[in-house]
Motif scaffolding. Sequence first.
Motif, PDB file in Angstrom:
ATOM      1  N   GLY A 266       0.685  -1.086   0.135  1.00  0.00           N
ATOM      2  CA  GLY A 266      -0.102  -0.118  -0.122  1.00  0.00           C
ATOM      3  C   GLY A 266       0.798   1.136   0.003  1.00  0.00           C
ATOM      4  O   GLY A 266       0.288   2.550   0.177  1.00  0.00           O
TER       5      GLY A 266
ATOM      6  N   GLY B 229       2.608   3.865  -1.698  1.00  0.00           N
ATOM      7  CA  GLY B 229       2.925   4.528  -3.072  1.00  0.00           C
ATOM      8  C   GLY B 229       1.645   5.009  -3.621  1.00  0.00           C
ATOM      9  O   GLY B 229       0.508   5.029  -3.279  1.00  0.00           O
ATOM     10  N   SER B 230       1.813   6.019  -4.842  1.00  0.00           N
ATOM     11  CA  SER B 230       0.394   6.810  -5.271  1.00  0.00           C
ATOM     12  C   SER B 230       0.580   6.361  -6.746  1.00  0.00           C
ATOM     13  O   SER B 230      -0.164   7.220  -7.445  1.00  0.00           O
ATOM     14  CB  SER B 230       0.513   8.195  -4.789  1.00  0.00           C
TER      15      SER B 230
ATOM     16  N   SER C 251      -2.400   3.386  -4.071  1.00  0.00           N
ATOM     17  CA  SER C 251      -1.724   2.315  -4.060  1.00  0.00           C
ATOM     18  C   SER C 251      -2.624   1.162  -4.697  1.00  0.00           C
ATOM     19  O   SER C 251      -2.493   0.198  -5.077  1.00  0.00           O
ATOM     20  CB  SER C 251      -1.112   1.841  -2.994  1.00  0.00           C
TER      21      SER C 251
ATOM     22  N   THR D 206      -5.035   4.648   3.252  1.00  0.00           N
ATOM     23  CA  THR D 206      -4.197   5.142   4.519  1.00  0.00           C
ATOM     24  C   THR D 206      -4.068   6.669   4.357  1.00  0.00           C
ATOM     25  O   THR D 206      -3.878   7.268   5.164  1.00  0.00           O
ATOM     26  CB  THR D 206      -2.940   4.193   4.527  1.00  0.00           C
ATOM     27  N   GLY D 207      -3.640   7.118   2.995  1.00  0.00           N
ATOM     28  CA  GLY D 207      -3.278   8.388   2.905  1.00  0.00           C
ATOM     29  C   GLY D 207      -3.778   8.671   1.273  1.00  0.00           C
ATOM     30  O   GLY D 207      -3.225   9.333   0.751  1.00  0.00           O
ATOM     31  N   GLY D 208      -5.108   8.486   1.016  1.00  0.00           N
ATOM     32  CA  GLY D 208      -5.340   8.574  -0.364  1.00  0.00           C
ATOM     33  C   GLY D 208      -5.419   7.460  -1.443  1.00  0.00           C
ATOM     34  O   GLY D 208      -5.969   7.762  -2.423  1.00  0.00           O
ATOM     35  N   SER D 209      -5.176   6.302  -1.024  1.00  0.00           N
ATOM     36  CA  SER D 209      -4.859   5.274  -1.968  1.00  0.00           C
ATOM     37  C   SER D 209      -6.176   4.856  -2.603  1.00  0.00           C
ATOM     38  O   SER D 209      -6.096   4.135  -3.522  1.00  0.00           O
ATOM     39  CB  SER D 209      -4.262   3.947  -1.442  1.00  0.00           C
TER      40      SER D 209
ATOM     41  N   TYR E 290      -0.800  -1.313   7.462  1.00  0.00           N
ATOM     42  CA  TYR E 290       0.155  -0.513   6.642  1.00  0.00           C
ATOM     43  C   TYR E 290       0.706   0.634   7.879  1.00  0.00           C
ATOM     44  O   TYR E 290       1.537   0.602   8.382  1.00  0.00           O
ATOM     45  CB  TYR E 290       0.045   0.307   5.301  1.00  0.00           C
TER      46      TYR E 290
ATOM     47  N   TYR F 192       1.835  13.051   7.664  1.00  0.00           N
ATOM     48  CA  TYR F 192       1.658  11.725   6.998  1.00  0.00           C
ATOM     49  C   TYR F 192       2.938  10.954   6.857  1.00  0.00           C
ATOM     50  O   TYR F 192       2.828   9.975   7.344  1.00  0.00           O
ATOM     51  CB  TYR F 192       0.672  11.894   5.802  1.00  0.00           C
TER      52      TYR F 192
ATOM     53  N   ARG G 123      10.753   3.411   3.416  1.00  0.00           N
ATOM     54  CA  ARG G 123       9.656   3.894   4.348  1.00  0.00           C
ATOM     55  C   ARG G 123      10.269   3.178   5.736  1.00  0.00           C
ATOM     56  O   ARG G 123      10.056   3.891   6.866  1.00  0.00           O
ATOM     57  CB  ARG G 123       8.662   3.349   3.954  1.00  0.00           C
TER      58      ARG G 123
ATOM     59  N   ASP H 232      -0.238  13.490  -3.187  1.00  0.00           N
ATOM     60  CA  ASP H 232      -1.231  13.340  -1.947  1.00  0.00           C
ATOM     61  C   ASP H 232      -1.609  14.242  -1.079  1.00  0.00           C
ATOM     62  O   ASP H 232      -2.271  14.030  -0.069  1.00  0.00           O
ATOM     63  CB  ASP H 232      -0.387  12.109  -1.061  1.00  0.00           C
TER      64      ASP H 232
HETATM   65  N1  GLN Z   1       0.214   7.379  -1.389  1.00  0.00           N
HETATM   66  C1  GLN Z   1       0.336   7.395   0.205  1.00  0.00           C
HETATM   67  C2  GLN Z   1       1.695   6.449   0.668  1.00  0.00           C
HETATM   68  O1  GLN Z   1       2.342   6.219  -0.372  1.00  0.00           O
HETATM   69  C3  GLN Z   1      -0.891   6.585   0.565  1.00  0.00           C
HETATM   70  C4  GLN Z   1      -0.901   5.132   0.395  1.00  0.00           C
HETATM   71  C5  GLN Z   1      -2.143   4.452   0.984  1.00  0.00           C
HETATM   72  O2  GLN Z   1      -3.229   5.215   1.225  1.00  0.00           O
HETATM   73  N2  GLN Z   1      -1.977   3.350   1.174  1.00  0.00           N
HETATM   74  O3  GLN Z   1       1.816   5.975   1.726  1.00  0.00           O
END
Ligand code: GLN
Length: 463
Positions: free
Chosen positions: A101, A103-104, A129, A150-153, A181, A284, A333, A417
Amino acid sequence: MTSKMALRRIQSIPELQKKYNIFTYIDQSAADKIIHDKNADLQLANLTAGIKDNIVTKDMPTTCASKILLDYMSPFDATCVKLLRDAGALLVGKTNLDEFGMGSTGTHSFFGPVKNPLFDNQDIVAGGSSSGSAAAVAADATDFALGTDTGGSVRLPAAYTSILGFKPSYGRISRYGVIAYAQSLDTVGIMAKDLSVLKKVFHVLDKYDEKDPTSLTNDLRTELSALNIQKSTYRIGIPKEFFQGSLSKEVVKPLSNFLDKLLRQGHELYPVSAPSMKFSLPIYFTLSPAEATSNLARFDGIRYGTRSEEGDYENGTLFAPTRSFFGNVVQDRLILGNYTLCSETFKDSYIKAQKLRVKLIDEFDKIFKFPNLLTGSKGHQNGLDLILSLTNDAWPKPIDFFNETRTPSPTNEYKNDVFVTPMSLAGLPAISFPLERGLPIGVQLAGQYGDDSTVLDACSLLV
Ligand code: GLN
């Protein structure tokens, strides 16, 4: 949906897979399941679904698109998967994603990048993701798909592929069986082209689950439903933090047409401000790698994950060969997360980010009329119902642009993001829908925590 339509969708999958690399696994027995389906009156009967491959399924592998989990079969179904099966949905396969998860773009997968079905003859990213889930829906391989946000995926790939992507309030849909994640942010989301399908799926999944300690309790759910008021026009805030730079020409015209439409429908638009939103990306990308570091510690080849066969010791580090099965983005990460959590930096990074997160939630609370049952904010008499922004303000880029040798700094990707992370940090419900039909630009509509119904009701007036 009829069983014939479901069969047609399933039969189209091999061809679509070749074109767009949507799935990490395809269930070859899916077609037989329709023919023998005696449950035609179930809520989701004959609706076909793709499941993001970080959500566990007992009859299909769960890999998180990572070399470290290539052999993993879960002994149980995630709660959301079980609920879908019980409601008669046909699960046709597991969808490709950015590894774990992270990446964007949908380009960081052991199975290779997903191609965006909106750009048939070019290799354009589908966003991430939940790249495979978005592509499955956009290419009509499935009626809907589950992703995780998690942050827009869920929202970003939905925007890039011009479909709907809904991230409910944190805690609405059970996380049991979702490979973590960043557990304070992870939310199961739904992607579809048709809002009525999306709502039906949400209705099935929106349940308390005792197996998820962060699941919204039944008491809170009852309280929230009692607070819901159906309206035909809404008071909508547009955060000025989101419109700092100049928008590209391709976006300005459709956006002003869309805002005109809102005004003509009788909605009221107001400029609003949540100043801490400008820190959303640093917050984030401080908190999520820290949580990931702790969550991914279990993939050591003993508890979980494929063990390296070459002896698990390298340059004085135990487990190093096994842990090198993680791809580059995940390794970056984990290093970042460990740095954030180490004793020298903890106070200035992790704790600071947590404080800013609380401040951001407080600023959102000051905007909305609806109370926040988690923070105790009573809501404001003259507060607003919704917040509106874009989901992305630029066209998705070619896959080659994210080739790690060409784009060495990960921050180039993090920038995508910027519109979607604030809602994740505050746990707000948010949906992305196409600014115009077929355009790879999304509009994001977000509501107060727990006010998912308003977001979905308003969306049906706007799409
Ligand atoms: N693009 C964000 C990240 O790389 C969100 C990923 C998500 O929402 N899983 O962490």
